[in-house]
Write an enzyme that holds these catalytic residues in place. Structure first.
Site, PDB file in Angstrom:
ATOM      1  N   SER A 184       0.789  -1.229   0.000  1.00 48.52           N
ATOM      2  CA  SER A 184       0.000   0.000   0.000  1.00 48.52           C
ATOM      3  C   SER A 184       0.821   1.279   0.000  1.00 48.52           C
ATOM      4  O   SER A 184       0.368   2.300  -0.497  1.00 48.52           O
ATOM      5  CB  SER A 184      -0.949   0.003   1.197  1.00 48.52           C
ATOM      6  OG  SER A 184      -0.227  -0.082   2.407  1.00 48.52           O
ATOM      7  N   HIS A 212      -5.257  -3.270  -2.786  1.00 45.60           N
ATOM      8  CA  HIS A 212      -4.891  -2.298  -3.824  1.00 45.60           C
ATOM      9  C   HIS A 212      -4.780  -2.927  -5.210  1.00 45.60           C
ATOM     10  O   HIS A 212      -4.329  -2.274  -6.143  1.00 45.60           O
ATOM     11  CB  HIS A 212      -3.573  -1.609  -3.449  1.00 45.60           C
ATOM     12  CG  HIS A 212      -3.704  -0.800  -2.193  1.00 45.60           C
ATOM     13  ND1 HIS A 212      -4.171   0.491  -2.185  1.00 45.60           N
ATOM     14  CD2 HIS A 212      -3.489  -1.142  -0.890  1.00 45.60           C
ATOM     15  CE1 HIS A 212      -4.216   0.930  -0.930  1.00 45.60           C
ATOM     16  NE2 HIS A 212      -3.808  -0.039  -0.126  1.00 45.60           N
ATOM     17  N   LYS A 243     -11.923   0.673  -1.942  1.00 45.22           N
ATOM     18  CA  LYS A 243     -10.938   1.315  -2.824  1.00 45.22           C
ATOM     19  C   LYS A 243     -11.483   1.252  -4.263  1.00 45.22           C
ATOM     20  O   LYS A 243     -12.424   1.990  -4.565  1.00 45.22           O
ATOM     21  CB  LYS A 243      -9.574   0.660  -2.627  1.00 45.22           C
ATOM     22  CG  LYS A 243      -9.126   0.772  -1.150  1.00 45.22           C
ATOM     23  CD  LYS A 243      -7.703   0.380  -0.918  1.00 45.22           C
ATOM     24  CE  LYS A 243      -7.366   0.193   0.551  1.00 45.22           C
ATOM     25  NZ  LYS A 243      -7.336   1.414   1.343  1.00 45.22           N
TER      26      LYS A 243
HETATM   27  C1  LIG Z   1      -3.412  -3.066   2.190  1.00 49.09           C
HETATM   28  C2  LIG Z   1      -4.630  -2.720   2.961  1.00 49.09           C
HETATM   29  N1  LIG Z   1      -5.304  -3.689   3.591  1.00 49.09           N
HETATM   30  C3  LIG Z   1      -6.409  -3.417   4.298  1.00 49.09           C
HETATM   31  C4  LIG Z   1      -6.895  -2.139   4.422  1.00 49.09           C
HETATM   32  C5  LIG Z   1      -8.084  -1.878   5.282  1.00 49.09           C
HETATM   33  O1  LIG Z   1      -9.238  -1.731   4.539  1.00 49.09           O
HETATM   34  P1  LIG Z   1     -10.390  -0.746   5.041  1.00 49.09           P
HETATM   35  O2  LIG Z   1      -9.997   0.613   4.591  1.00 49.09           O
HETATM   36  O3  LIG Z   1     -11.627  -1.268   4.378  1.00 49.09           O
HETATM   37  O4  LIG Z   1     -10.438  -0.859   6.525  1.00 49.09           O
HETATM   38  C6  LIG Z   1      -6.219  -1.111   3.763  1.00 49.09           C
HETATM   39  C7  LIG Z   1      -6.685   0.292   3.785  1.00 49.09           C
HETATM   40  O5  LIG Z   1      -7.008   1.067   4.384  1.00 49.09           O
HETATM   41  C8  LIG Z   1      -5.060  -1.399   3.025  1.00 49.09           C
HETATM   42  O6  LIG Z   1      -4.371  -0.427   2.421  1.00 49.09           O
END
Ligand SMILES: Cc1ncc(COP(=O)(O)O)c(C=O)c1O
Length: 403
Positions: A184, A212, A243
């Site tokens: 990320s 992502h 996303k």
């Molecule tokens: C790689 C990754 N996994 C999980 C999440 C968590 O998802 P959420 O935003 O739905 O809590 C995010 C982002 O915020 C993320 O970037």
């Protein structure tokens, strides 16, 4: 004992001195390539709305219809009486999209990780994570109480050594590996094919966070696992609907047994009010769009914008790290310098917040540019021009703010 606010105010002041204090900025418009902040329109290069669906009329309409038909709230957890038709429809759409027998949605990806990892492993087991996995997977791994081992980022030799250690100990039970397909904050990709070979060699389970990659990679935009042809070998497909899908919510996709088990054992699923029907309906609409002709066009536009941005960055003297995705990190180094660069870009009409510790390691602060299919070539060119004013001295030594 000092008053609560005195202690907290001191800590906030320390954070501010270190360039680590965060504050909310109020966005007074829908999410999109341009947003309104403090009465000013800014070109937004910081959202994860990769396909530009967050404010798409089909998703907005689906949310409104679901609120009208099923109400604003869910009333209870899924296992009590909150398991509404929109939740089931979103899960069916998600399973069909991911090509798995079943899927389960949670109110966010973060909450999903906190439920899923501790449901699968406990104190007798081992959880192995890449050093750069998202905070939610780190938190889930810690919460599980399993022995936590961290391998150097994308380092298969390090991972194999840990797997040898874990399989050599009779007292240890299950082994769960947790990785991301697109990282990320760096935008680089996991070496999925050899990772899958390793997990099979050592009989470990693999949980793949496609947060992502979903919507962006693969012939059907299912994610990187689809793109490299290992989808069927991933035990736990994990991600977010917040996303590229354009809505909100976390998910797990996999076997029917996995989903049945998780809805009995994942505490953040069991002991939490179900997501609102509007969110589930928007997710379903997003999933449908991503799979259809509009998904094809939007993904193609996204990659076109990414390539245009890379060209602009090269011309401006910036190198976006090792990125192979729609995330283009510009390493700055110092936290205060990243804050200053972001502030200056904002002055020029661009929203690119600084990414700092603890999101990334200390001294590796950066601007994380993200592209969207909703950006125009003009948006990209304008940012390129602005960045050319702040040329980095070198990639590791940070940006020059003297210009
Ligand atoms: C790689 C990754 N996994 C999980 C999440 C968590 O998802 P959420 O935003 O739905 O809590 C995010 C982002 O915020 C993320 O970037």
């Amino acid at each position: 004992m000092p008053a609560l606010d005195t202690v907290l105010a001191e800590q906030l002041a320390t954070l501010a001195r270190q360039g680590l204090r965060r504050d909310l900025r109020r966005v007074a418009s829908p999410q999109g390539p341009h947003v309104r902040v403090d009465g000013r329109e800014l070109r937004n290069f910081s959202s994860n709305d990769y396909l530009g669906l967050a404010n798409h009329p089909a998703l907005v309409e689906a949310s409104v219809r679901a609120a009208r038909d099923y109400g604003a709230g869910s009333g209870a957890s899924r296992l009590i009486c909150g398991s509404l038709t929109p939740h089931h429809e979103a899960e069916e759409a998600l399973a069909a999209f991911k090509g798995t027998p079943a899927a389960l949605i949670f109110s966010s990806g973060h909450v999903a990780a906190l439920g899923v990892i501790p449901a699968l492993v406990g104190p007798e087991d081992v959880v192995i994570i890449d050093k750069l996995v998202h905070a939610c997977c780190v938190d889930g791994a810690r919460l599980s109480g399993a022995k936590l081992r961290v391998f150097a980022h994308n380092d298969l030799n390090d991972l194999e050594q840990i797997l040898q250690w874990a399989t050599g100990r009779a007292e240890l039970g299950r082994i769960l590996i947790v990785i991301e397909s697109v990282f990320s904050m760096d935008g680089d990709l996991a070496p999925l094919t050899p990772l899958v070979q390793l997990k099979e060699k050592y009989g470990a389970w693999l949980m793949l966070d496609e947060a992502h990659a979903t919507g962006c990679f693969g012939p059907n935009r299912r994610g990187l696992a689809e793109a490299v042809g290992v989808g069927a070998q991933i035990d736990i497909q994990f991600g977010t609907l917040g996303k590229a899908i354009g809505a909100a919510g976390g998910y797990v996709a996999g076997s029917r047994t996995l989903v049945d088990y998780l809805l009995n054992r994942a505490r953040s699923f069991i002991f939490s009010t179900a997501p609102v029907p509007a969110a589930a309906a928007a997710a379903r609409a997003g999933l449908e769009l991503v799979q259809g002709p509009e998904g094809v066009t939007r993904a193609a536009t996204l990659w076109q914008r990414v390539n245009e941005m890379k060209t602009e960055l090269a011309a401006a003297g910036w190198s976006p790290h090792a990125s192979a995705s729609a995330i283009l990190p510009l390493l700055v180094g110092g936290e205060n310098e990243a804050v200053e660069l972001s502030r200056r870009l904002r002055g020029l009409g661009f929203l690119v917040p600084p990414i700092r510790y603890p999101t990334v390691a200390r001294g590796l602060a950066r601007l994380r540019l993200t592209l969207s299919a909703a950006h125009t070539s003009d948006d990209v060119q304008a940012l390129g021009e602005a960045l050319s004013v702040f040329r980095p001295e070198s990639e590791s030594s940070g940006a020059s703010l003297g210009a």
